[in-house]
Design a protein around this motif. Structure first.
Motif, PDB file in Angstrom:
ATOM      1  N   GLN A  89       2.525  11.276  -3.660  1.00 35.14           N
ATOM      2  CA  GLN A  89       1.746  12.344  -4.300  1.00 35.14           C
ATOM      3  C   GLN A  89       2.397  12.762  -5.614  1.00 35.14           C
ATOM      4  OE1 GLN A  89       2.392  15.162  -0.960  1.00 35.14           O
ATOM      5  NE2 GLN A  89       0.199  14.997  -0.580  1.00 35.14           N
ATOM      6  N   THR A  90       1.640  13.468  -6.437  1.00 33.47           N
ATOM      7  CA  THR A  90       2.206  14.065  -7.645  1.00 33.47           C
ATOM      8  C   THR A  90       3.461  14.852  -7.259  1.00 33.47           C
ATOM      9  OG1 THR A  90      -0.020  14.317  -8.514  1.00 33.47           O
ATOM     10  CG2 THR A  90       1.704  15.606  -9.590  1.00 33.47           C
ATOM     11  N   ASP A  92      -2.208  15.955   3.998  1.00 30.88           N
ATOM     12  CA  ASP A  92      -2.906  14.762   4.483  1.00 30.88           C
ATOM     13  C   ASP A  92      -2.890  14.709   6.013  1.00 30.88           C
ATOM     14  OD1 ASP A  92      -3.468  13.870   1.956  1.00 30.88           O
ATOM     15  OD2 ASP A  92      -2.001  12.250   1.950  1.00 30.88           O
ATOM     16  N   ARG A 105      -7.201  13.673   3.081  1.00 34.88           N
ATOM     17  CA  ARG A 105      -6.848  15.087   3.049  1.00 34.88           C
ATOM     18  C   ARG A 105      -7.365  15.790   4.304  1.00 34.88           C
ATOM     19  NH1 ARG A 105      -3.064  15.819  -0.085  1.00 34.88           N
ATOM     20  NH2 ARG A 105      -3.603  18.015  -0.348  1.00 34.88           N
ATOM     21  N   ASP A 108       0.891  -1.163   0.000  1.00 38.01           N
ATOM     22  CA  ASP A 108       0.000   0.000   0.000  1.00 38.01           C
ATOM     23  C   ASP A 108       0.927   1.209   0.000  1.00 38.01           C
ATOM     24  OD1 ASP A 108      -1.556   2.186   0.729  1.00 38.01           O
ATOM     25  OD2 ASP A 108      -2.618   1.150   2.332  1.00 38.01           O
ATOM     26  N   THR A 109       1.019   1.882  -1.156  1.00 41.36           N
ATOM     27  CA  THR A 109       2.054   2.895  -1.355  1.00 41.36           C
ATOM     28  C   THR A 109       1.475   4.295  -1.253  1.00 41.36           C
ATOM     29  OG1 THR A 109       1.685   2.942  -3.748  1.00 41.36           O
ATOM     30  CG2 THR A 109       3.274   1.335  -2.921  1.00 41.36           C
TER      31      THR A 109
HETATM   32  C1  7RM Z   1       0.096   8.918  -6.371  1.00 41.29           C
HETATM   33  C2  7RM Z   1      -1.074   9.838  -6.195  1.00 41.29           C
HETATM   34  C3  7RM Z   1      -2.039  12.276  -3.719  1.00 41.29           C
HETATM   35  C4  7RM Z   1      -2.987  12.041  -2.563  1.00 41.29           C
HETATM   36  C5  7RM Z   1      -2.296  11.920  -1.226  1.00 41.29           C
HETATM   37  C6  7RM Z   1      -3.303  11.105  -0.446  1.00 41.29           C
HETATM   38  C7  7RM Z   1      -3.849  10.131  -1.460  1.00 41.29           C
HETATM   39  C8  7RM Z   1      -2.263   8.419  -2.405  1.00 41.29           C
HETATM   40  C9  7RM Z   1      -2.385   6.849  -0.911  1.00 41.29           C
HETATM   41  C10 7RM Z   1      -3.202   7.926  -0.497  1.00 41.29           C
HETATM   42  C11 7RM Z   1      -3.752   6.784   1.422  1.00 41.29           C
HETATM   43  C12 7RM Z   1      -2.299   5.695  -0.055  1.00 41.29           C
HETATM   44  N1  7RM Z   1      -0.813  11.158  -6.398  1.00 41.29           N
HETATM   45  N2  7RM Z   1      -3.109   8.869  -1.454  1.00 41.29           N
HETATM   46  N3  7RM Z   1      -1.830   7.190  -2.086  1.00 41.29           N
HETATM   47  N4  7RM Z   1      -3.878   7.882   0.666  1.00 41.29           N
HETATM   48  N5  7RM Z   1      -3.014   5.717   1.089  1.00 41.29           N
HETATM   49  N6  7RM Z   1      -1.579   4.616  -0.377  1.00 41.29           N
HETATM   50  O1  7RM Z   1      -2.146   9.409  -5.872  1.00 41.29           O
HETATM   51  O2  7RM Z   1      -1.225  13.591  -6.298  1.00 41.29           O
HETATM   52  O3  7RM Z   1      -2.883  12.162  -7.342  1.00 41.29           O
HETATM   53  O4  7RM Z   1      -2.709  12.204  -4.958  1.00 41.29           O
HETATM   54  O5  7RM Z   1      -3.665  10.787  -2.724  1.00 41.29           O
HETATM   55  O6  7RM Z   1      -4.330  11.926   0.012  1.00 41.29           O
HETATM   56  O7  7RM Z   1      -2.033  13.191  -0.694  1.00 41.29           O
HETATM   57  S1  7RM Z   1      -1.920  12.329  -6.300  1.00 41.29           S
END
Ligand code: 7RM
Length: 652
Positions: free
Chosen positions: A417-418, A502, A517, A413-414
């Motif tokens: 973020q962008t 987050d 978030r 579970d990775t």
């Molecule tokens: C790679 C991607 C980023 C946001 C991030 C979180 C949520 C992403 C997980 C997650 C819980 C995870 N980029 N998020 N991965 N929350 N567990 N494994 O998603 O920029 O589009 O989003 O996504 O809130 O801040 S992104």
């Protein structure tokens, strides 16, 4: 008031299977801990050593120059990302190894070897040059998931043009917003894209967008669907015609470590798109390294990430990370449920996929469709599963583990973020015991912390804000042409630390649990709750497929909880009595799982939730609906507008 209350408790622990650990890149938790400790106590030494795995044209002299919050990594170095992804493999036995196995939605299959991919990339780099593209120019990419998309990205990287991919499902308006901000000189598109059995008219969208993008000089068009399109003289160029003329020799341009590689737009809460800008060396290093360690990539693997290249996951984990490792990456063009709900399982079976990476939203939709679809397929080739994009609720995790992974595959579970460019919090599959719903431990060199609103670390078990305390190689460098926004958005709230936006908590074992978030944190009668926990509780009810919880203003409690719930097929009775009974049952269920304060005040059943293309629920829109107000914010990333209309109708 600064901390966020947390109620979810998850006690299950899944140690890595010994057969998996035996062959893994990192085999024991102790080995991870040692490497991690070194990466934090001696980051320069650690990253210098890792950087040796890349091919440099000129070696760097300084690992990091950190003038908060502006970082430069591997200062003085020169390298080329496409050389690292292509030439260094095509010059070995990997020349004839599959780089990309592509499957079109209608069913075509193309296998592109490293040797072929290098040739195509060199040719297209020469095409770009012939169109007047020079180092530093921005090139827009608006393509379906076809090999030419990877070719276009790598060709930009080869000559130092900065690419900006716009997801092929976005509208003309979204294209023009983004391409204007980037001041793109060239846009690469296709006649159309195949999606769910029909055609998306990409070229027509570009034509419409170009009326308001004065910077665009040329449009390159890949023939994909063969539909009739208009080609504008002097501006539009067919890809296949230009490629037929192009030389296959194009030396990789030596680029400064910090040369911008790409800009990727993410939707801010305001209307203006935010161009997240990444660098060359640091990005490449961390994308490559995380691909190797997190997906435990081996020479024999067939790796399949379902993300679109319009999303950062498609950049780092369909294209750059796997190719930097000389791996075979599967690229699928179409919808996951076309022509039937088992398309992905079919792909896994036919190509003998061994590593599979997808999003929780997709997993929840598979759960909803029932176990028969996956059960029809032989998926014993799988050895590792991954998730990204959202918190995965423990029920969906367990389903993924049992039904897709046959209780044999570790799940990574990775969290990332962008902006982070690469995976930041994750299990290492041969080393880290997993807990359903937790991203577990930080990757090498990453120092996350959960803090209160003053920026002080909170004790284990307590919810708070997730920050990153140290710079890392693949961090965003700025917001394109807007450094002030970069500073304000990420570095102002907790000076000296990167604010992720987050909420999270760290448990007694140092495992991180992402709570979503912080904008999605609500305050009910003085209790700050992450709505994700309420959603997770709802989804643990056997009849619920998906849930989104938002707050609406309430005179008495300050905020009241409003839950939008999608039921599994056939779960709701249709008469109003059955519907009311179901609502009461769900409220009671949440009260049991979390406690009475988390009980939703309203429950609304819906067939679909408003989502972004990458599957994230757009709670911002639901908040407006729950409050009974018209939506004002940016909706360009919304996947399906009819969902919004439908929800508003239900309102009346
Ligand atoms: C790679 C991607 C980023 C946001 C991030 C979180 C949520 C992403 C997980 C997650 C819980 C995870 N980029 N998020 N991965 N929350 N567990 N494994 O998603 O920029 O589009 O989003 O996504 O809130 O801040 S992104």
């Amino acid at each position: 008031m600064s901390e966020i209350h947390t109620f979810l408790k998850e006690a299950r622990l899944f140690p890595p299977p010994p057969e998996f650990s035996d062959k893994a890149h990192v085999r024991h938790l102790e080995e991870y801990r040692e490497m991690y400790a070194r990466s934090i106590s001696d980051p320069d030494g650690f990253w210098a050593e890792q950087a040796e795995t890349l091919t440099w044209q000129e070696k760097w002299h300084t690992v990091l120059e950190w003038k908060v919050p502006f970082a430069q990594w591997f200062v003085g170095g020169r390298l080329n990302l496409s050389e690292n992804c292509l030439d260094r493999h095509a010059s070995t036995w990997r020349k004839n190894k599959a780089a990309i196995i592509w499957e079109g939605e209608p069913g075509e299959i193309r296998v592109v070897t490293y040797g072929e991919l290098l040739r195509e990339v060199c040719k297209f780099a020469n095409v770009l040059k012939s169109l007047g593209v020079v180092k530093g120019d921005r090139v827009g990419i608006y393509l379906p998931m076809i090999p030419e998309a990877a070719v276009a990205m790598l060709a930009c990287a080869r000559i130092g043009a900065i690419h900006s991919v716009v997801f092929g499902g976005f509208s003309a308006e979204a294209v023009s917003d983004r391409m204007n901000d980037a001041e793109a000189k060239v846009i690469i598109t296709a006649d159309g894209a195949c999606r769910r059995g029909s055609i998306v008219h990409l070229k027509a969208n570009v034509d419409a967008a170009c009326h308001s993008i004065p910077s665009v000089e040329k449009v390159v068009v890949v023939r994909r669907t063969g539909e009739t399109i208009e080609m504008r003289g002097g501006r539009d160029v067919w890809y296949h015609e230009a490629m037929a003329q192009a030389s296959a020799t194009c030396p990789p341009e030596p680029l400064d470590s910090e040369h911008p590689l790409f800009i990727l737009y993410t939707s801010g809460t305001t209307g203006k798109p935010k161009g997240v800008q990444h660098s060359t060396a640091g990005y490449l290093l961390q994308a490559a390294m995380t691909s190797k360690y997190v997906f435990d990539l081996k020479e024999e693997d067939t790796y399949f990430c379902t993300a679109d290249i319009g999303w950062v996951t498609g950049h780092s984990y369909v294209v750059y990370g796997p190719l930097a490792n000389g791996a075979t990456t599967v690229m699928y063009e179409g919808a996951p449920n076309f022509p039937r709900p088992d398309r992905l399982w079919d792909i896994i079976e036919r190509h003998r996929v061994s590593v599979f990476y997808t999003a929780p939203t997709a997993i929840r939709s598979f759960v909803r469709q029932g176990d028969d679809w996956p059960n029809r397929h032989d998926m014993t080739s799988l050895r590792l599963l991954g998730t990204v994009g959202e918190p995965i609720n423990p029920e969906a995790w367990m389903w993924y583990h049992k039904v897709i992974g046959g209780e044999r595959c570790p799940i990574v579970d990775t969290w990332w973020q962008t902006e982070t460019g690469a995976i930041m919090i994750t299990p290492l599959p041969g080393a880290t015991p997993t807990k359903p719903g937790s991203g577990t431990l930080p990757f090498f060199g990453i120092l996350p912390e959960v803090v209160d609103k003053e920026g002080h670390k909170v004790p284990p078990g307590q919810g708070g804000f997730l920050v990153i305390r140290k710079p890392w190689p693949s961090m965003l460098r700025t917001v394109f042409r807007d450094p002030d926004r970069y500073v304000d958005q990420y570095w102002k709230r907790f000076p000296g630390s990167y604010f992720t936006g987050d909420g999270a908590r760290e448990d007694e074992d140092g495992y991180f649990w992402i709570m979503g978030r912080v904008d999605d944190v609500v305050n009910v009668a003085g209790h700050r709750l992450g709505t994700m926990e309420v959603e997770s509780a709802l989804v643990s009810h056997h009849r619920v497929a998906e849930a989104a919880v938002v707050a609406r203003p309430d005179e008495l409690k300050g905020q009241a909880l409003c839950a939008f719930v999608t039921l599994k097929a056939g779960a709701a009775g249709s008469d109003s009595f059955a519907i009311e009974a179901m609502k009461e049952e769900l409220k009671a269920h949440v009260a049991r799982e979390i406690g009475p304060i988390a009980k939703p005040d309203d429950i609304r059943f819906t067939d679909a939730l408003p989502k972004t293309r990458s599957g994230k629920i757009m709670r911002r829109l639901l908040r407006d609906i729950a409050a009974g107000s018209q939506t004002i914010g940016d909706t360009t990333t919304l996947e399906d507008f009819s969902v919004l209309a439908k929800l508003r109708e239900d309102e009346e």
